[in-house]
Design an enzyme around this catalytic site. Sequence first.
Site, PDB file in Angstrom:
ATOM      1  N   HIS A  90       0.916  -1.163   0.016  1.00  0.00           N
ATOM      2  CA  HIS A  90      -0.008  -0.305   0.252  1.00  0.00           C
ATOM      3  C   HIS A  90       0.708   1.258  -0.261  1.00  0.00           C
ATOM      4  CE1 HIS A  90      -3.467  -1.961   2.130  1.00  0.00           C
ATOM      5  NE2 HIS A  90      -2.821  -3.058   0.919  1.00  0.00           N
ATOM      6  N   GLU A  92       1.357   4.235   1.695  1.00  0.00           N
ATOM      7  CA  GLU A  92       1.701   4.673   3.155  1.00  0.00           C
ATOM      8  C   GLU A  92       2.466   3.719   3.920  1.00  0.00           C
ATOM      9  OE1 GLU A  92      -3.050   4.881   3.262  1.00  0.00           O
ATOM     10  OE2 GLU A  92      -1.429   3.677   2.122  1.00  0.00           O
ATOM     11  N   CYS A 120      -4.740   1.666   6.517  1.00  0.00           N
ATOM     12  CA  CYS A 120      -5.646   0.768   7.305  1.00  0.00           C
ATOM     13  C   CYS A 120      -4.881  -0.105   8.181  1.00  0.00           C
ATOM     14  CB  CYS A 120      -5.175  -0.439   6.164  1.00  0.00           C
ATOM     15  SG  CYS A 120      -4.172  -1.098   5.799  1.00  0.00           S
ATOM     16  N   CYS A 123      -1.253  -0.984   7.376  1.00  0.00           N
ATOM     17  CA  CYS A 123      -0.579   0.717   7.157  1.00  0.00           C
ATOM     18  C   CYS A 123       0.254   1.210   8.858  1.00  0.00           C
ATOM     19  CB  CYS A 123      -0.776   1.801   5.668  1.00  0.00           C
ATOM     20  SG  CYS A 123      -0.724   0.800   4.514  1.00  0.00           S
TER      21      CYS A 123
END
Length: 194
Positions: A90, A92, A120, A123
Site C-alpha cells: 500500500h 503508506e 489500514c 499501514c
Amino acid sequence: MKKIAMTVSFAFLLLTLGACVGNGSWNWKTSSDLEGFPLNHQQVIKHLRTANEAAKEAMKSDHPPFGAVLVAPDGETVLMKQGNVSLMDHAETVIARQAFVKYDPDYLWKCTLVTNVEPCAMCAGNIYWANIGNVVYGVEEITAKKLTGADKRNPTMNLPCRTVFTAGQKPIRVVGPVPELEDELLAPHRAYWK
C-alpha cells in the site's frame, strides 16, 4: 476549584476515549488539539490533493487508487510520493518502509504522512514502527469500504488507525477525515471500483 478541575479532566477523558473507540470522525478545524500540528489548513488541503494525484497515477497502472505523501517538518516539502503497488504494498506502507531506511527516526517523528484514505491496520502499523509522528487522512476507511465492498483487491478491516496507534506507546497525532474534500478524494474510487 476541584469541581472545575474534575469536570475538565472528565471532558478530556471523554474526548480521548471518543477518538479511540468512536467512529474515527474528528472535525479538526475546531479542535484546539491541533496547536503545534505541523500542517495548517491550507497545507492539509494541498497535500491531500497531491496524495490523490498519486492515487490517480496508481489507477493508471490498474492499481487501487490509494495515494500518500510524506511531508517534511516545514509543512511544505514533499519528501516522498507514492501510490498503491499491490495488495501488500500500500502507498503508506511503501513510504513508511522507505522513509525508515532513508531518514533518522527523530526527523521522521516531526514529519507528516498524508493519505487520501485512512491508513489500514497494516499501514498504521508500518507508520508506527517507522516513527512517523503525524498522520492526515482525507476519507475514513469505512467510507471507502462502501465503494470497495468485498473486492479481493481491498479486503478492508473495520479497525480505525487511531485504534491501532492508541494501542502502541507513541502519541501519534491524527487529523482526519476532511469532509470538505470527500467527494474529490472518492472520485477515483467511484471510477475504479465499478
